[in-house]
Design a protein around this motif. Sequence first.
Motif, PDB file in Angstrom:
ATOM      1  N   ASP A 375       0.805  -1.229   0.000  1.00  0.00           N
ATOM      2  CA  ASP A 375       0.000   0.000   0.000  1.00  0.00           C
ATOM      3  C   ASP A 375       0.835   1.275   0.000  1.00  0.00           C
ATOM      4  OD1 ASP A 375      -2.721  -1.215   0.177  1.00  0.00           O
ATOM      5  OD2 ASP A 375      -1.774  -2.152   1.912  1.00  0.00           O
ATOM      6  N   TYR A 376       1.873   1.309   0.816  1.00  0.00           N
ATOM      7  CA  TYR A 376       2.688   2.533   0.901  1.00  0.00           C
ATOM      8  C   TYR A 376       4.160   2.166   0.976  1.00  0.00           C
ATOM      9  CZ  TYR A 376      -1.850   4.411   2.035  1.00  0.00           C
ATOM     10  OH  TYR A 376      -3.183   4.727   1.984  1.00  0.00           O
ATOM     11  N   VAL A 377       4.981   3.000   0.359  1.00  0.00           N
ATOM     12  CA  VAL A 377       6.430   2.765   0.388  1.00  0.00           C
ATOM     13  C   VAL A 377       7.125   4.007   0.932  1.00  0.00           C
ATOM     14  CG1 VAL A 377       8.466   2.197  -0.979  1.00  0.00           C
ATOM     15  CG2 VAL A 377       6.252   1.230  -1.623  1.00  0.00           C
ATOM     16  N   LEU A 378       7.914   3.792   1.978  1.00  0.00           N
ATOM     17  CA  LEU A 378       8.709   4.887   2.550  1.00  0.00           C
ATOM     18  C   LEU A 378      10.165   4.680   2.171  1.00  0.00           C
ATOM     19  CD1 LEU A 378       7.303   4.560   6.183  1.00  0.00           C
ATOM     20  CD2 LEU A 378       6.636   6.303   4.514  1.00  0.00           C
ATOM     21  N   THR A 379      10.885   5.743   1.929  1.00  0.00           N
ATOM     22  CA  THR A 379      12.332   5.592   1.726  1.00  0.00           C
ATOM     23  C   THR A 379      13.024   5.545   3.093  1.00  0.00           C
ATOM     24  OG1 THR A 379      12.643   7.971   1.702  1.00  0.00           O
ATOM     25  CG2 THR A 379      12.307   6.900  -0.442  1.00  0.00           C
ATOM     26  N   THR A 380      14.301   5.146   3.074  1.00  0.00           N
ATOM     27  CA  THR A 380      15.090   5.168   4.318  1.00  0.00           C
ATOM     28  C   THR A 380      15.073   6.582   4.897  1.00  0.00           C
ATOM     29  OG1 THR A 380      16.544   3.558   3.240  1.00  0.00           O
ATOM     30  CG2 THR A 380      17.352   4.546   5.279  1.00  0.00           C
ATOM     31  N   ARG A 381      15.185   7.585   4.002  1.00  0.00           N
ATOM     32  CA  ARG A 381      15.191   8.992   4.476  1.00  0.00           C
ATOM     33  C   ARG A 381      13.868   9.353   5.146  1.00  0.00           C
ATOM     34  NH1 ARG A 381      17.600   9.923  -0.680  1.00  0.00           N
ATOM     35  NH2 ARG A 381      15.564  10.392  -1.553  1.00  0.00           N
ATOM     36  N   GLU A 382      12.758   8.932   4.535  1.00  0.00           N
ATOM     37  CA  GLU A 382      11.456   9.253   5.135  1.00  0.00           C
ATOM     38  C   GLU A 382      11.326   8.627   6.518  1.00  0.00           C
ATOM     39  OE1 GLU A 382       7.745   9.412   2.381  1.00  0.00           O
ATOM     40  OE2 GLU A 382       9.166   8.059   1.435  1.00  0.00           O
ATOM     41  N   LEU A 383      11.784   7.364   6.630  1.00  0.00           N
ATOM     42  CA  LEU A 383      11.670   6.722   7.943  1.00  0.00           C
ATOM     43  C   LEU A 383      12.528   7.465   8.972  1.00  0.00           C
ATOM     44  CD1 LEU A 383      10.566   4.529   9.787  1.00  0.00           C
ATOM     45  CD2 LEU A 383      12.551   3.130   9.190  1.00  0.00           C
ATOM     46  N   ALA A 384      13.737   7.860   8.579  1.00  0.00           N
ATOM     47  CA  ALA A 384      14.597   8.590   9.526  1.00  0.00           C
ATOM     48  C   ALA A 384      13.882   9.857   9.994  1.00  0.00           C
ATOM     49  CB  ALA A 384      15.929   8.929   8.873  1.00  0.00           C
ATOM     50  N   SER A 385      13.215  10.534   9.074  1.00  0.00           N
ATOM     51  CA  SER A 385      12.515  11.762   9.438  1.00  0.00           C
ATOM     52  C   SER A 385      11.341  11.451  10.383  1.00  0.00           C
ATOM     53  CB  SER A 385      12.089  12.481   8.155  1.00  0.00           C
ATOM     54  OG  SER A 385      10.854  13.082   8.286  1.00  0.00           O
ATOM     55  N   MET A 386      10.635  10.338  10.143  1.00  0.00           N
ATOM     56  CA  MET A 386       9.521   9.960  11.041  1.00  0.00           C
ATOM     57  C   MET A 386      10.048   9.647  12.441  1.00  0.00           C
ATOM     58  SD  MET A 386       7.416   7.513   8.419  1.00  0.00           S
ATOM     59  CE  MET A 386       6.219   6.836   9.536  1.00  0.00           C
ATOM     60  N   ILE A 387      11.189   8.967  12.489  1.00  0.00           N
ATOM     61  CA  ILE A 387      11.770   8.604  13.791  1.00  0.00           C
ATOM     62  C   ILE A 387      12.151   9.876  14.553  1.00  0.00           C
ATOM     63  CG2 ILE A 387      13.764   7.474  14.902  1.00  0.00           C
ATOM     64  CD1 ILE A 387      13.673   5.403  12.575  1.00  0.00           C
ATOM     65  N   LYS A 388      12.779  10.814  13.820  1.00  0.00           N
ATOM     66  CA  LYS A 388      13.173  12.076  14.473  1.00  0.00           C
ATOM     67  C   LYS A 388      11.944  12.809  14.982  1.00  0.00           C
ATOM     68  CE  LYS A 388      17.569  13.226  12.361  1.00  0.00           C
ATOM     69  NZ  LYS A 388      18.299  13.936  11.332  1.00  0.00           N
ATOM     70  N   SER A 389      10.909  12.887  14.136  1.00  0.00           N
ATOM     71  CA  SER A 389       9.765  13.707  14.531  1.00  0.00           C
ATOM     72  C   SER A 389       8.927  13.023  15.610  1.00  0.00           C
ATOM     73  CB  SER A 389       8.910  14.091  13.320  1.00  0.00           C
ATOM     74  OG  SER A 389       8.318  12.950  12.786  1.00  0.00           O
ATOM     75  N   ALA A 390       9.192  11.727  15.858  1.00  0.00           N
ATOM     76  CA  ALA A 390       8.489  11.060  16.969  1.00  0.00           C
ATOM     77  C   ALA A 390       9.296  11.172  18.262  1.00  0.00           C
ATOM     78  CB  ALA A 390       8.239   9.594  16.625  1.00  0.00           C
ATOM     79  N   GLY A 391      10.397  11.893  18.215  1.00  0.00           N
ATOM     80  CA  GLY A 391      11.197  12.107  19.427  1.00  0.00           C
ATOM     81  C   GLY A 391      11.939  10.861  19.881  1.00  0.00           C
ATOM     82  N   ASP A 393      15.075   8.497  20.319  1.00  0.00           N
ATOM     83  CA  ASP A 393      16.540   8.613  20.383  1.00  0.00           C
ATOM     84  C   ASP A 393      17.131   7.356  19.726  1.00  0.00           C
ATOM     85  OD1 ASP A 393      19.178   8.862  21.028  1.00  0.00           O
ATOM     86  OD2 ASP A 393      18.902   8.746  23.206  1.00  0.00           O
ATOM     87  N   PHE A 394      17.218   7.383  18.405  1.00  0.00           N
ATOM     88  CA  PHE A 394      17.506   6.156  17.638  1.00  0.00           C
ATOM     89  C   PHE A 394      18.783   5.456  18.082  1.00  0.00           C
ATOM     90  CE2 PHE A 394      19.107   3.673  14.070  1.00  0.00           C
ATOM     91  CZ  PHE A 394      17.991   2.907  13.773  1.00  0.00           C
ATOM     92  N   LEU A 395      19.839   6.210  18.246  1.00  0.00           N
ATOM     93  CA  LEU A 395      21.139   5.577  18.503  1.00  0.00           C
ATOM     94  C   LEU A 395      21.181   4.866  19.858  1.00  0.00           C
ATOM     95  CD1 LEU A 395      23.586   8.245  17.065  1.00  0.00           C
ATOM     96  CD2 LEU A 395      22.789   6.155  15.980  1.00  0.00           C
ATOM     97  N   ASN A 396      20.297   5.270  20.760  1.00  0.00           N
ATOM     98  CA  ASN A 396      20.311   4.639  22.081  1.00  0.00           C
ATOM     99  C   ASN A 396      19.146   3.680  22.304  1.00  0.00           C
ATOM    100  OD1 ASN A 396      22.715   5.804  23.220  1.00  0.00           O
ATOM    101  ND2 ASN A 396      21.628   7.758  23.005  1.00  0.00           N
ATOM    102  N   LEU A 397      18.509   3.277  21.221  1.00  0.00           N
ATOM    103  CA  LEU A 397      17.389   2.341  21.368  1.00  0.00           C
ATOM    104  C   LEU A 397      17.886   0.954  21.728  1.00  0.00           C
ATOM    105  CD1 LEU A 397      15.062   3.075  18.307  1.00  0.00           C
ATOM    106  CD2 LEU A 397      14.589   3.532  20.715  1.00  0.00           C
TER     107      LEU A 397
END
Length: 567
Positions: A375-391, A393-397
């Motif tokens: 149904d929907y395709v996100l790029t790696t960049r889009e996902l990174a932006s979603m992760i950032k905007s959800a607050g 802390d990716f590197l410490n997950l």
Amino acid sequence: MLRTEIDGIKIDLDEKMSILEAAKKAKINIPTLCYEDGLSIYGGCRLCVVEVEGEELLKPACATEIKAGMKIKTHSKKVRELRKNLFELIIATHNIDCQLNCLTCSRASNCELKEIAEDIGVSKMRLEPIKRGDSVDNSSYAVIREPEKCISCNRCIRKCEEIQSIGIFTTANRGPETVVTTFKNRGLGNVECTNCGQCILSCPTGALHELYQKDIVLDILNDESKHVVVQTAPAVRIAISEPFSNQAGDIATGQLITALKRLGFDAVFDTNFTADLTIMEEGTELIERIKSGHRLPLFTSCSPGWIKFIEHFYPEYLDNLSSAKSPQQMFGALAKSYYAREKGIDPENIVVVSVMPCTAKKFEAKREEMAGDVDYVLTTRELASMIKSAGIDFLNLEKSEYDELLGVSSGAADIFGTTGGVMEAALRTAAEIITGTELKKIEFEKLRGLEGIKKAEIEIDGLKLKAAVANGLGNARKIMEMIKAGEEFDFIEFMACPGGCMGGGGQPISCDDNILEKRQKALYKIDKNKKLRKSHENPYIKKLYDSYLENPGSEIAHKLLHTKYKA
Ligand code: HC1
């Protein structure tokens, strides 16, 4: 030996090169805009001008060969003043209104223009940007063009023509009126664009970007009536951390899964699972074609940019394509059938989202031959932006595991993400099926590395297989011309993007050979560290065939997992 002096530093060079390259060797940064490694020299922006002692006019460093005895100043007053004036003109005559657009610009967090402005030392802009009112080109399912942001650096033109051998971009008008456009301004969706998105990686301003689906996906994640599943492509796990850490080559599979769960996906699965399945289906096809001698060479069919390329430029060879759908599409078809059955969920309520390193996957999901699988395709960049905007802390997950059923995969599937990987994965399985014995060495070194074209003769139990691997569409074209000229092959892996999927147009923007090498090493490392390294040994693939698909190439497998492309 060439002895020269740059900014007072004495340099001895043993080969011919440009002033720009020599300065790089001396660790001196000269600002550039239209220059890009690997592309021809355009020399249009002139931001790289330098002063050469004894010469009245300033010289563009990218287009001037260094000569013995030259004394060069890269940051003199004269040089800096001209650079500032040129930069202001470039910005003003090309309609960028960064004050208004900066917050929403796709390059807000990594703007090349900002970096250059800093390098040049621009402190204020004296010229008002001219507005032409060019409309946004929304004609493509994959790549969007915002001409107002274009500064005519020509990098997209050269990337598309010189690396990808397509040439869909052109210029119109002259002087300050020059614009980059498509043939007759038809729009990217109406010309021979393969949707590979390589132009996006070259664009310094965000005038080119993917068709965003991140906001729709966020909305759907809030819809409780929907069961939203996500799949992640092989090449996403080794690049998703780059926007957070600014370094390449980190493996972040576990953090990626945790982030997707935190975003609210109901199940987090792996495209790698269906990469293993692809090997079963495509491998069976390969063995059948070799036995019958028909429709050889077999071409891989998982790269949608490559599919679009062959449809436009070599339609007479469409029968050579494997009929196997790509792993992305196989996943969608299985999520809405097998997974729905196993979990007792109405397929109507399942929404399939993919995270891909590739912009062409957005187009693939819309293709009429298999519409509805994904149904929907996100790029790696889009996902990174979603992760950032959800607050988050990716590197410490903390790390998590993929959900089972469609989440377990072999190392063979991980290496799909690099050029040569699909071929190597297929050979690991085909060789064992053909010989009935276990391979002693499962690494096919001849197929590894970043060269654009690799050829190898592989011997399996007396059977000689002529294999080739091409990455980047310019190299795909070269192989197609070899075939037309009579060269014989049995099996060829084609990937549209340089380096394969790990260099896809949806990956984090900085993407040179050094970064590709690190990403590639990371993929091989994941494979090496896995216990399960061959697709046909994946227990969940065996379970899928036992309980649902019967066997590779069965009627139901064909219905769900295969397709036919038309010119
Ligand atoms: Fe690819 Fe593939 S490897 S095409 O490059 O066959 O995008 O990563 O997901 O579908 O598995 C891309 C990557 C990807 C498919 C698989």
